[in-house]
Design an enzyme around this catalytic site. Structure first.
Site, PDB file in Angstrom:
ATOM      1  N   VAL A  34       0.843  -0.864  -0.218  1.00  0.00           N
ATOM      2  CA  VAL A  34       0.000  -0.738  -0.020  1.00  0.00           C
ATOM      3  C   VAL A  34       0.868   0.867   0.314  1.00  0.00           C
ATOM      4  O   VAL A  34       1.647   1.326   0.392  1.00  0.00           O
ATOM      5  CB  VAL A  34      -0.879   0.302   1.520  1.00  0.00           C
ATOM      6  N   LYS A  65       5.816  15.239   2.176  1.00  0.00           N
ATOM      7  CA  LYS A  65       4.814  15.486   3.382  1.00  0.00           C
ATOM      8  C   LYS A  65       5.442  16.019   4.517  1.00  0.00           C
ATOM      9  O   LYS A  65       6.606  16.260   4.787  1.00  0.00           O
ATOM     10  CB  LYS A  65       4.857  13.581   4.105  1.00  0.00           C
TER      11      LYS A  65
END
Lengths: 487, 467
Positions: A34, A65
């Site tokens: 994932v 991020k």
């Protein structure tokens, strides 16, 4: 000496020069690929391996991020970002947030929000990214960053890295664990191979083949504080601009992640089977996606908690075999890399196993898991939501005493407990406290005695510097293009 | 209305507290009143007429407009680059614990681990040979302006006078007369302090700096923990002797059959303090008050806890407590949340300092009844874990709020003669020759830096003529 490592490659590369390493991995047992969000510590791990950032970002389809946006946690409709960075700066040794609270007195509408005093939040909201500056006097140095990437591609990247540095990979499935005087003597594989080792690293995931299967470490269950025990994951096509942050949206019986990568978006719904059923949880996920669905959703089950001991005899558990905490704060890879770092610091020389090493590893890792757990529980208990049985439970449950004391000290007068070990610094605690509507009843009287106008001017100056600095940053997509990554 | 912060103890501890607070408290809201407690001590254990002032106080002094040179010149004090230990080890060899850095890491591997690898390969390495402060100390060289971490040896009376002046300039007041008695309500709140001239003071907050007597805290927060089973020294005896020749720029601490003797060189004299189990001298006992802050009384200095003055921990702990007190400044007489947070960090800091002292005795190899007994005594849990891990492989788990850093621990254990059985396995990754070059280069730089320094006597003479 020889160390045998079982499972994913993530656990092995930096031990490569300390020992001869054999990796036992089975192609039959699939890995979960994932989208994975991380915390800034991963940069130091990569740097230690000598990994080139631009190359890594290109090959793992990574994005940058600056934090995590939390939606609907304190109340439905709320949104805040937990940033990788500070809110303002201490003034005369007293924390900025206290000065900010003072500034809001009487005229809250005329004072910038605390979030406006955090450069990574301002930049994230504006969809902008650039790496921080070194100059500690500049507001441009007040943040850090991490990555969002495809976990399968990162594992492949590290496998390449490890294999070119001498790690031997053996294909096979462990059928039997042979015990010996110092713990584990060898692994017997289904095809008859026998892998001997001085040290065994158990990266076999939830199965914990060695640490639990063979050595019966025992498990401390935290389901009463963190009842989520399953997740649906599904990739979608990117929709809209590529944002430099992860999103975690609270749902009726859990929460949903959104992790933007270069080529797609990872989505998932973490939920509690005590409060909803898998079919409903699947529907919740599919009803709340932005882009086109690219694959069938897959369901994962998990158990929150940690092993009583993560290092026993000559076996060290790393990753899910050691413990699991839901990915609400993107801690999974950090906990793996922290354990690797500790293992390297405590690496047995000449195959001598000293109980003091295992004791220190177990002490440090238990403390880390416990402190992350408290921080995760804070997200659930600091809520006004009472719209579903799940939230009514979370809002009223008994808390770990270590957490209850922290919240009481903040609620009373804005005290944020500081600790030496543990990944979440005071700024992280502040972000969640304020973001989820825990407001101190009082502030430090020494701050309260200062002229309000001075506090307002200071807050305004910080907010202004954040705004101007963010405006000067490239957009996230432009920055990715600049380092040669498609966006 | 202004609230009165009563500092009980017109002594070194009390004036430091008053100076720190008077600078930070708004004068329209608070008055800081210093009251003589009548005990005549320094509030910090009263061990000697001189006190070792650690490098951590430099910032505090600077905030008050006091630089190190002024302090040394005005008090007739001296400088200390570290502590030389004599007679502690089994081989009786001297060892040095400096206030500055010892060596430098290579590829993220700590210096003492590099030394471990070299030693295992048969090369003797003395850690102190790679510490600038230690080499300068051994060479008797020092310059006040040089980048050398150092402590100060300051005679208590003139040092206190300088801090009193700074506190008064910052707005603190001196009470009209000595303390006589306190009225404490049933709920533990100190309501009134009575002075010898009949004056009454209604304190908003009391800072008890009255030393081990803890004249108010002993009533508001009487419970304390006796640490003498871990630190059995219970007598100190101090004498001032005329110094011969140029003073050395360090503290000398020699182990004795029943304890140790420290020599703190001043300008023209040495103060010698013997700390022992039994024997002649003033009695004391290692102990800690369970709750330094309870109700509206905060115990500071020796009133909060007492450790033998082997290292200058008393002032470090006092400064930390004052910084915490400002962070946690209460809004009223009952502040349980603030007190709990203060007590947690203060206790952790004091225990960390205590464990550092206990560790000396636990590993010193010297023979003798006291020393043999100490080596086999049980250790507090966190210290036992630290000791065992260092003994195993030179690693040091560090806990919240410790006052000594990892490197201090490593150098101290090494100085006392505890050799890790193994070193960090990562040191094997670096070629031995590269480690040798790293250490040799470092040693050469240290020697060059020390050569550029003047002899300590010359530096002191220059300091005196600057007046």
């Amino acid at each position: 000496m020889t160390a045998a490592t079982l499972g994913l490659t993530t656990g092995t590369p930096s031990a490569a020069r300390l020992a001869d390493i054999t990796l036992v991995e089975s192609e039959e047992i699939g890995t979960v690929g994932v989208g994975e969000a991380t915390v800034p510590h991963i940069r130091f791990f990569n740097q230690r391996l000598g990994i080139d950032e631009a190359d890594f970002v290109r090959r793992t389809k990574a994005t940058f991020k600056l934090g995590i946006e939390f939606c609907d946690w304190g109340r439905i409709g709320d949104s805040y970002i937990h940033p990788f960075g500070d809110f303002g700066h201490d003034i005369d040794g007293l924390p900025f947030h206290q000065h900010w609270l003072h500034a809001t007195r009487g005229k809250p509408d005329e004072t910038p929000a605390l979030a406006a005093c955090s450069l990574p939040i301002v930049a994230a909201r504006a969809g902008r990214f650039t790496p921080p500056l070194d100059d500690p006097r500049s507001v441009g140095s007040t943040y850090s960053y991490a990555y969002q990437f495809d976990a399968g591609l990162y594992a492949a990247y590290l496998r390449d890295y490890a294999e070119t540095r001498g790690v031997t990979r053996v294909e096979g499935r462990v059928e039997h664990v042979e015990r010996g005087p110092s713990g584990i003597a060898a692994l017997r594989l289904a095809d008859g191979q026998r892998i001997e080792g001085d040290l065994f690293v158990d990266c076999s995931g939830f199965r914990a083949l060695l640490i639990e299967g063979a050595l019966k470490a025992g498990h401390e269950d935290w389901a009463h504080w963190l009842p989520c025990d399953a997740a649906w994951a599904v990739p979608t096509a990117n929709a809209g601009p590529l944002v430099p942050y992860t999103r975690a949206t609270a749902r009726d019986a859990g929460w949903q992640w959104r992790i933007p990568l270069q080529h797609r978006t990872g989505n998932g719904h973490v939920f509690s089977t005590r409060f909803t059923d898998p079919d409903r949880a699947r529907a919740v996920l599919l009803d709340n996606l932005e882009g086109e669905v690219l694959a069938e959703p897959r369901m994962l089950r998990f158990r929150t908690g940690r092993r009583h001991r993560q290092w026993i005899d000559n076996c060290v558990a790393i990753g899910l075999s050691a413990g699991f905490l839901e990915p609400l704060e993107s801690t999974s890879i950090h906990l793996i890399q922290l354990a690797i770092g500790k293992l390297i610091e405590l690496f047995p020389n000449d195959a001598v196993l000293d109980p003091a090493d295992a004791a220190e590893f177990n002490r440090a890792m238990a403390l880390e898991y416990d402190r992350v757990r408290d921080f995760l529980v804070l997200h659930y208990c600091a809520t006004e939501r009472d719209d579903t049985p799940f939230w009514r439970h979370m809002r009223t449950m008994d808390l770990p005493p270590s957490l209850a004391g922290k919240i009481a000290a903040f609620r009373d007068r804005g005290i944020v407990e500081q600790y030496r070990e543990g990944m979440f610094l005071p700024a992280s605690w502040l972000a969640v406290y304020y973001g989820q509507r825990i407001m101190p009843e009082r502030i430090n009287p020494l701050v309260a005695a200062l002229p309000v106008a001075d506090a307002r001017a200071r807050v305004a100056a910080v907010a202004d510097a954040c705004r101007r600095t963010a405006e000067g940053m490239p957009t996230h997509a432009d920055y990715l293009a600049r380092i040669g990554a498609a966006a | 209305m202004t609230a009165t912060v009563a500092v009980l103890g017109a002594n070194l501890c009390g004036w430091i507290a008053a100076a720190a607070l008077a600078r930070r408290l708004p004068r329209e809201s608070y008055r800081v009143v210093v009251i003589d407690d009548g005990t005549g001590g320094d509030g910090l254990g009263d061990f000697a007429p001189v006190i070792a002032v650690p490098p951590a106080l430099a910032r505090f002094h600077a905030d008050l407009g006091l630089d190190a040179a002024t302090l040394v010149r005005m008090t007739g004090g001296g400088h200390a680059l570290g502590v030389a230990f004599g007679g502690w080890r089994a081989d009786r060899a001297a060892a040095f614990l400096s206030y500055g850095e010892t060596g430098a890491p290579l590829e993220g591997i700590a210096f003492h681990q590099l030394a471990g690898r070299l030693r295992a390969a048969g090369h003797p390495v003395r850690l102190a040979d790679h510490a600038l402060s230690a080499v300068a100390a051994q060479a008797g060289r020092f310059a006040p302006g040089a980048p050398l971490a150092h402590a100060l040896h300051l005679p208590v009376a003139p040092y206190e006078a300088l801090l009193r002046g700074a506190a008064l300039r910052a707005g603190a007041e001196r009470a009209s007369a000595d303390f006589v008695d306190a009225e404490i309500a049933a709920n533990g709140i100190v309501e009134k302090l009575t002075l010898a001239d009949g004056t009454g003071i209604e304190p908003w907050l009391v800072l008890d700096c009255s030393g081990t007597d803890a004249r108010i805290a002993s009533r508001t927060s009487p419970a304390s923990e006796d640490w003498s089973s871990w630190l059995p020294c219970d007598r100190t005896h101090a004498e001032t002797v005329p110094a011969q020749g140029a003073p050395p720029p360090y503290t000398q601490v020699d182990a004795q059959d029943t304890g140790w003797t420290a020599t703190w060189p001043l300008d023209g004299a040495d103060v010698r303090l013997t700390c022992s189990v039994g024997g002649n001298g003033k009695p004391f006992r290692a102990a800690s008050r369970f709750e330094a802050w309870r109700g509206n009384c905060v115990a500071l200095g020796a009133a909060a806890g007492l450790l033998e003055p082997l290292h200058p921990t008393a002032l470090t702990l006092l400064l930390r407590s004052l910084a915490q007190l400002i962070q946690l400044w209460p809004a009223g007489p009952q502040a349980p949340i603030e007190a709990a947070a203060f007590n947690r960090t203060a206790a952790a800091a004091l225990q960390g300092a205590r464990d550092f002292l206990i560790a000396h005795y636990a590993v010193a190899g010297r023979a003798g009844a006291l020393w043999d007994d100490r080596r086999t005594a049980s250790l507090p849990g966190p210290l036992a874990a630290k000791h065992d891990l260092f003994a195993a492989r030179g690693r040091l788990p560090m806990y919240d709020d410790e006052v000594f850093e990892e490197e201090d621990w490593a150098v101290m254990f090494d100085a006392m003669g505890l050799m890790p059985r193994r070193y960090d396995a990562r040191a094997d990754i670096v070629p031995l020759a590269a480690i040798e070059r790293h250490l040799a280069g470092q040693r050469a730089r240290v020697i060059a830096q020390v050569r550029a320094l003047p002899p300590y006597a010359q530096a002191m003479a220059a300091l005196r003529t600057r007046a």
